[in-house]
Structure formats: C-alpha cells, structure tokens
Design an enzyme around this catalytic site. Structure first.
Site, mmCIF file in Angstrom:
data_model
loop_
_atom_site.group_PDB
_atom_site.id
_atom_site.type_symbol
_atom_site.label_atom_id
_atom_site.label_comp_id
_atom_site.label_asym_id
_atom_site.label_seq_id
_atom_site.Cartn_x
_atom_site.Cartn_y
_atom_site.Cartn_z
ATOM 1 N N SER A 1 0.821 -1.218 0.000
ATOM 2 C CA SER A 1 0.000 0.000 0.000
ATOM 3 C C SER A 1 0.850 1.261 0.000
ATOM 4 C CB SER A 1 -0.874 0.030 1.255
ATOM 5 O OG SER A 1 -1.570 -1.167 1.393
ATOM 6 N N CYS A 2 2.107 1.099 0.409
ATOM 7 C CA CYS A 2 3.003 2.258 0.499
ATOM 8 C C CYS A 2 3.301 2.835 -0.876
ATOM 9 C CB CYS A 2 4.337 1.846 1.120
ATOM 10 S SG CYS A 2 4.207 1.339 2.822
ATOM 11 N N VAL A 3 3.830 4.032 -0.849
ATOM 12 C CA VAL A 3 4.276 4.669 -2.085
ATOM 13 C C VAL A 3 5.775 4.937 -1.977
ATOM 14 C CG1 VAL A 3 4.206 6.851 -3.390
ATOM 15 C CG2 VAL A 3 2.086 5.718 -2.755
#
Lengths: 129, 174
Positions: free
Chosen positions: B27-29
């Site tokens: 989910s991280c960027v």
C-alpha cells in the site's frame, strides 16, 4: 491578549506544500493576515517594505537559511524586534541553540500538529483569542 | 553494483554511479526523485493513514506526515547538490492489497500525485494503484527505475509518523 486576527504573519518555506499547510493551520487558529514567501531573501525584502508582527520560517532552505534570515532580521534597525519562530528538523538541536543565541523567540519541530504551533505562538504573544 | 534496500519510513540519497536503491511496496508509495543535471537521486518509502478507516489519523495529519517525508528526501538531495527546480519523479506503489485497510493505497497514491503537482515536479514513470505488490529498483545517478509486480506478501506496519515529535520539540530553551 491579542486576537489572532490582529497579528500579521509571514510564513517562509521553500516547499509549497509546507507553506500551504502552515497557512491553513494559522487560518484555522483565527489569523487573517498571512503572507508567504518561498525564500528568505524574498521574505526579508517583503517584511522590510511591509512590516509583520510574526515571522514563521523554515531553517533548511537553500542560499539564505533560517539562521542567516534570523540574523538579518535581528540586525535590522526597523524590523529587528519582529517575533521570529523557527521550524526545524528533529535532529537540529545545535541549530536551535544557535537560533536561541541569535534571539529566536521560539521553535517548532517538524512534523508538527497545529496545536503545537498554537502553543509556541501563545508562549510569545499570550493566549490567542 | 552496490545495492541499498530501504523499508517503510526510510529514504536513501545517492550521488554516485553504480548504486541501485530498491524497496518492496504494498500500500506504500515510493517516490524516486532525481536531478538530471547534478545527477543526484533519492527514493523514499512511506505509508500514510486513511481518514475514516483509522480515526486516529485525520486527513490533515496524513498530509502533514506525507509532506514531511517528502521534505526529508528533498532536503537530503539538496544537501548533495540537487536543485529543487530541476527535480523529476517516478512514482510507484499505492496498491490496495491489505484487507481491513480499505483504500489506503489509493490515498497514498493520491497524496503522491498531488504533492508533485503542487511542487511543480515533473512526473515520468508512474505505476500506482491496483492490487499487486511491487518491487522497485532505482538507479539514482542515472534517474532510471524499474518496477516489477510480485506475488510476495509485503510486511506493512500501521501508519506511523515519519518522526515522532508532535508536541513541537524536547529541547527546552524558552
């Protein structure tokens, strides 16, 4: 006990998103006259021609950093007593000590909540009504 | 080729050739920023909260940590000679793969896009959203990156501040 609405503020940060966030936080606290500049040089020229009561400035900026900006303000005969609050990173304790020696009124460590900014401003101006 | 792996909450800045920075995203960027003139590049890896799904993290708080994460990366790059006005970006991640976290990946991706637009940073490659984890490899000195979809489960911590202080500092001078 000054009303926030009566305090003119200059916000200085080289990051547009940070300036916008600080502006919003100040407006939520009741400040009406909030200006901002992306560099210390531009801010210095602006506050010399149209004085403000409070400068909130980032430390980490290219060319003229927050300490150089603070020194330029403090050594100016006209704007020398303007309240100056510095925004620093969490590992900048040495910077805070240098800023204190130069006459900074207070400092806030990024990332900060609006409540922390309010508290630091109130320590200088008293309770914002 | 020297390899540097970063995890959530970290960033790495490189100004020499022969270094690849990598990370694994769910989910991280990850924002891969580079200055093609100074040949300085850096990557971060951040996860913001999602307003609504996690009441402890409001929209303004999300932005606060996101802006701070980006500022840490950009400041570190500028210390190595990068110039803000020349920065370019590749953006990756923001998948919605963790059950129970709603569309947290989309929130992260939206923040990253909005940030680059606000700061006037040109975006090159983007691979954001979807439901797959990604492995990113970035050559900061060259400004080139590669993104591969992976089936590995990506360990993710709950949204946390990049740096803890919320009260405004612990050095009592005033």
């Amino acid at each position: 006990m000054p009303a926030a609405a009566a305090i003119k503020v200059m916000v200085v940060d080289d990051q547009t998103s940070m300036r916008a966030m600080i502006r919003r936080a100040l407006q939520d606290l009741g400040f009406k006259d909030v200006r901002d500049k992306p560099s210390a040089q531009e801010a210095l020229a602006a506050v010399k021609s149209d004085r403000v009561h409070l400068i909130i400035s980032d430390y980490n900026m290219p060319e003229m950093d927050g300490l150089q900006f603070l020194e330029a303000v403090r050594t100016d005969a006209v704007i020398g007593k303007t309240v100056f609050i510095m925004l620093t990173g969490s590992s900048d304790k040495e910077i805070v000590q240098k800023a204190a020696a130069l006459g900074v009124n207070n400092y806030v460590v990024k990332p900060f909540a609006p409540a922390a900014l309010k508290e630091k401003i109130e320590r200088v101006f008293g309770e914002l009504t | 080729m020297r390899r540097l792996a970063i995890v959530q909450g970290e960033h790495a800045v490189v100004a020499e050739p022969g270094v690849v920075v990598s990370t694994l995203l769910g989910s991280c960027v990850a924002a891969c920023l580079f200055d093609p003139v100074a040949r300085v590049g850096g990557m971060n890896h951040f996860l913001l909260g999602e307003p609504g799904a996690d009441q402890r993290v409001g929209a303004s708080e999300m932005a606060r940590y996101g802006v701070h994460a980006m500022e840490l990366l950009i400041n570190a790059m500028m210390q190595k000679g990068a110039v803000r006005g020349r920065l370019m970006a590749h953006l990756y991640g923001g998948a919605n793969i963790v059950s129970g976290l709603g569309s947290i990946g989309s929130s992260n991706a939206d923040f990253a896009r909005r940030f680059m637009e606000t700061e006037g940073i040109a975006v090159g490659h983007t691979d954001l959203g979807g439901t797959s984890a990604r492995k990113i490899e970035f050559l900061p000195h060259e400004g080139r990156s590669r993104c591969v979809k992976v089936t590995d489960r990506v360990p993710e911590r709950p949204p946390v501040p990049v740096h803890a202080p919320a009260s405004g500092g612990d050095l009592e001078l005033f």
